[in-house]
Design a protein around this motif. Structure first.
Motif, PDB file in Angstrom:
ATOM      1  N   SER A 132     -24.710  51.018  65.885  1.00 23.65           N
ATOM      2  CA  SER A 132     -23.513  50.426  65.300  1.00 23.65           C
ATOM      3  C   SER A 132     -22.316  51.309  65.628  1.00 23.65           C
ATOM      4  O   SER A 132     -22.164  52.386  65.051  1.00 23.65           O
ATOM      5  CB  SER A 132     -23.712  50.311  63.790  1.00 23.65           C
ATOM      6  OG  SER A 132     -22.623  49.704  63.186  1.00 23.65           O
ATOM      7  N   PRO A 133     -21.451  50.873  66.563  1.00 24.08           N
ATOM      8  CA  PRO A 133     -20.313  51.714  66.936  1.00 24.08           C
ATOM      9  C   PRO A 133     -19.287  51.791  65.806  1.00 24.08           C
ATOM     10  O   PRO A 133     -19.157  50.843  65.020  1.00 24.08           O
ATOM     11  CB  PRO A 133     -19.728  50.996  68.159  1.00 24.08           C
ATOM     12  CG  PRO A 133     -20.123  49.578  67.987  1.00 24.08           C
ATOM     13  CD  PRO A 133     -21.457  49.607  67.291  1.00 24.08           C
ATOM     14  N   PRO A 134     -18.569  52.903  65.707  1.00 22.61           N
ATOM     15  CA  PRO A 134     -17.533  53.016  64.674  1.00 22.61           C
ATOM     16  C   PRO A 134     -16.399  52.033  64.940  1.00 22.61           C
ATOM     17  O   PRO A 134     -16.107  51.695  66.084  1.00 22.61           O
ATOM     18  CB  PRO A 134     -17.055  54.459  64.790  1.00 22.61           C
ATOM     19  CG  PRO A 134     -17.456  54.903  66.148  1.00 22.61           C
ATOM     20  CD  PRO A 134     -18.657  54.094  66.535  1.00 22.61           C
ATOM     21  N   VAL A 135     -15.773  51.556  63.871  1.00 22.38           N
ATOM     22  CA  VAL A 135     -14.712  50.554  63.991  1.00 22.38           C
ATOM     23  C   VAL A 135     -13.597  50.846  62.992  1.00 22.38           C
ATOM     24  O   VAL A 135     -13.846  51.366  61.904  1.00 22.38           O
ATOM     25  CB  VAL A 135     -15.272  49.122  63.772  1.00 22.38           C
ATOM     26  CG1 VAL A 135     -15.799  48.953  62.362  1.00 22.38           C
ATOM     27  CG2 VAL A 135     -14.232  48.060  64.081  1.00 22.38           C
ATOM     28  N   ASP A 136     -12.361  50.540  63.379  1.00 22.70           N
ATOM     29  CA  ASP A 136     -11.213  50.528  62.476  1.00 22.70           C
ATOM     30  C   ASP A 136     -10.763  49.075  62.392  1.00 22.70           C
ATOM     31  O   ASP A 136     -10.684  48.394  63.423  1.00 22.70           O
ATOM     32  CB  ASP A 136     -10.051  51.366  63.016  1.00 22.70           C
ATOM     33  CG  ASP A 136     -10.360  52.854  63.055  1.00 22.70           C
ATOM     34  OD1 ASP A 136     -11.263  53.290  62.313  1.00 22.70           O
ATOM     35  OD2 ASP A 136      -9.700  53.569  63.830  1.00 22.70           O
ATOM     36  N   VAL A 137     -10.466  48.596  61.187  1.00 23.26           N
ATOM     37  CA  VAL A 137      -9.977  47.230  61.006  1.00 23.26           C
ATOM     38  C   VAL A 137      -8.638  47.322  60.290  1.00 23.26           C
ATOM     39  O   VAL A 137      -8.548  47.907  59.210  1.00 23.26           O
ATOM     40  CB  VAL A 137     -10.963  46.368  60.177  1.00 23.26           C
ATOM     41  CG1 VAL A 137     -10.411  44.964  59.993  1.00 23.26           C
ATOM     42  CG2 VAL A 137     -12.329  46.322  60.841  1.00 23.26           C
ATOM     43  N   HIS A 138      -7.610  46.749  60.924  1.00 21.29           N
ATOM     44  CA  HIS A 138      -6.268  46.728  60.348  1.00 21.29           C
ATOM     45  C   HIS A 138      -5.795  45.284  60.241  1.00 21.29           C
ATOM     46  O   HIS A 138      -6.188  44.442  61.053  1.00 21.29           O
ATOM     47  CB  HIS A 138      -5.291  47.532  61.217  1.00 21.29           C
ATOM     48  CG  HIS A 138      -5.611  48.990  61.255  1.00 21.29           C
ATOM     49  ND1 HIS A 138      -6.348  49.552  62.268  1.00 21.29           N
ATOM     50  CD2 HIS A 138      -5.315  49.994  60.391  1.00 21.29           C
ATOM     51  CE1 HIS A 138      -6.476  50.847  62.039  1.00 21.29           C
ATOM     52  NE2 HIS A 138      -5.872  51.143  60.907  1.00 21.29           N
ATOM     53  N   GLU A 139      -4.928  45.044  59.276  1.00 20.35           N
ATOM     54  CA  GLU A 139      -4.366  43.706  59.076  1.00 20.35           C
ATOM     55  C   GLU A 139      -2.869  43.829  58.877  1.00 20.35           C
ATOM     56  O   GLU A 139      -2.388  44.759  58.222  1.00 20.35           O
ATOM     57  CB  GLU A 139      -5.001  43.070  57.839  1.00 20.35           C
ATOM     58  CG  GLU A 139      -4.459  41.696  57.512  1.00 20.35           C
ATOM     59  CD  GLU A 139      -5.054  41.122  56.236  1.00 20.35           C
ATOM     60  OE1 GLU A 139      -5.098  39.897  56.129  1.00 20.35           O
ATOM     61  OE2 GLU A 139      -5.459  41.906  55.355  1.00 20.35           O
ATOM     62  N   ASP A 140      -2.128  42.897  59.452  1.00 22.79           N
ATOM     63  CA  ASP A 140      -0.698  42.779  59.191  1.00 22.79           C
ATOM     64  C   ASP A 140      -0.350  41.299  59.137  1.00 22.79           C
ATOM     65  O   ASP A 140      -1.247  40.451  59.117  1.00 22.79           O
ATOM     66  CB  ASP A 140       0.146  43.537  60.232  1.00 22.79           C
ATOM     67  CG  ASP A 140      -0.011  43.019  61.654  1.00 22.79           C
ATOM     68  OD1 ASP A 140      -0.487  41.889  61.848  1.00 22.79           O
ATOM     69  OD2 ASP A 140       0.358  43.758  62.588  1.00 22.79           O
ATOM     70  N   GLU A 141       0.932  40.976  59.128  1.00 26.83           N
ATOM     71  CA  GLU A 141       1.337  39.576  58.991  1.00 26.83           C
ATOM     72  C   GLU A 141       0.938  38.709  60.179  1.00 26.83           C
ATOM     73  O   GLU A 141       0.860  37.491  60.071  1.00 26.83           O
ATOM     74  CB  GLU A 141       2.848  39.452  58.729  1.00 26.83           C
ATOM     75  CG  GLU A 141       3.734  39.870  59.887  1.00 26.83           C
ATOM     76  CD  GLU A 141       3.951  41.379  59.986  1.00 26.83           C
ATOM     77  OE1 GLU A 141       4.518  41.804  61.022  1.00 26.83           O
ATOM     78  OE2 GLU A 141       3.567  42.118  59.075  1.00 26.83           O
ATOM     79  N   THR A 142       0.645  39.319  61.333  1.00 25.72           N
ATOM     80  CA  THR A 142       0.260  38.534  62.508  1.00 25.72           C
ATOM     81  C   THR A 142      -1.237  38.279  62.587  1.00 25.72           C
ATOM     82  O   THR A 142      -1.669  37.341  63.244  1.00 25.72           O
ATOM     83  CB  THR A 142       0.706  39.219  63.817  1.00 25.72           C
ATOM     84  OG1 THR A 142       0.041  40.472  63.931  1.00 25.72           O
ATOM     85  CG2 THR A 142       2.217  39.408  63.851  1.00 25.72           C
ATOM     86  N   GLY A 143      -2.046  39.130  61.943  1.00 24.69           N
ATOM     87  CA  GLY A 143      -3.487  38.918  61.989  1.00 24.69           C
ATOM     88  C   GLY A 143      -4.286  40.204  61.835  1.00 24.69           C
ATOM     89  O   GLY A 143      -3.798  41.196  61.299  1.00 24.69           O
ATOM     90  N   LEU A 144      -5.511  40.171  62.328  1.00 24.78           N
ATOM     91  CA  LEU A 144      -6.427  41.311  62.272  1.00 24.78           C
ATOM     92  C   LEU A 144      -6.459  42.035  63.607  1.00 24.78           C
ATOM     93  O   LEU A 144      -6.329  41.414  64.653  1.00 24.78           O
ATOM     94  CB  LEU A 144      -7.854  40.845  61.985  1.00 24.78           C
ATOM     95  CG  LEU A 144      -8.194  40.325  60.610  1.00 24.78           C
ATOM     96  CD1 LEU A 144      -9.631  39.811  60.591  1.00 24.78           C
ATOM     97  CD2 LEU A 144      -8.015  41.400  59.565  1.00 24.78           C
TER      98      LEU A 144
END
Length: 154
Positions: free
Chosen positions: A30-42
């Motif tokens: 399972s590779p490491p991941v960063d998940v960010h969200e803003d008004e345009t999407g993920l």
């Protein structure tokens, strides 16, 4: 003088068995991941070092986004591996994506071992200004999030 580590020999034996039986290629990581969200999407950013771009598969179906990649271990005849600590095999992550995002418009970029995936908000979930009329007169536009109720309008 070396410090005694009773688990070192077990770890080395386990690594040798994996290499001998091909276990390093069948591992699922399972590779490491960063998940960010803003008004345009993920935006999802995954680390996939040593993976070739053509070894990456991204699938989107039923509010699920799946990323899979293969990092192969290169065995060379006549060469002995004394330590294999880097991860090899299938790297996979699955993400549940809320319906407010449009999986039909996913974009992916791969640069220097980093995979960046962008999932835009669906048009129905975009903010937009809505005119509210009272007594036949239009009031100034207010921005309302689609799919969310406004407590002040009651």
């Amino acid at each position: 003088m070396m410090r005694f580590d009773p688990f070192r020999e077990i770890e080395e034996l386990s690594q040798r068995m994996d290499r001998a039986l091909g276990g390093t290629q069948s591992a699922r990581l399972s590779p490491p991941v960063d998940v960010h969200e803003d008004e345009t999407g993920l935006e999802l950013t995954l680390d996939l070092p040593g993976v070739q771009p053509d070894a990456i598969q991204i699938e989107a179906e039923n509010n699920t986004l799946t990323v899979q990649a293969e990092r192969k271990y290169a065995r060379t005849e006549g060469r002995t591996a004394h330590r294999v600590e880097r991860a090899y095999g299938t790297l996979a992550r699955t993400f549940s994506v809320p319906a407010k995002y449009d999986l039909t418009k996913v974009e992916a970029d791969f640069d220097h071992g980093t995979l960046t995936i962008r999932v835009p908000r669906s048009e129905a979930a975009q903010k937009r200004a809505i005119s509210v009329r009272t007594g036949g007169q239009a009031t100034p536009n207010r921005t309302v999030d689609a799919g969310q109720s406004d407590q002040n309008s009651q």
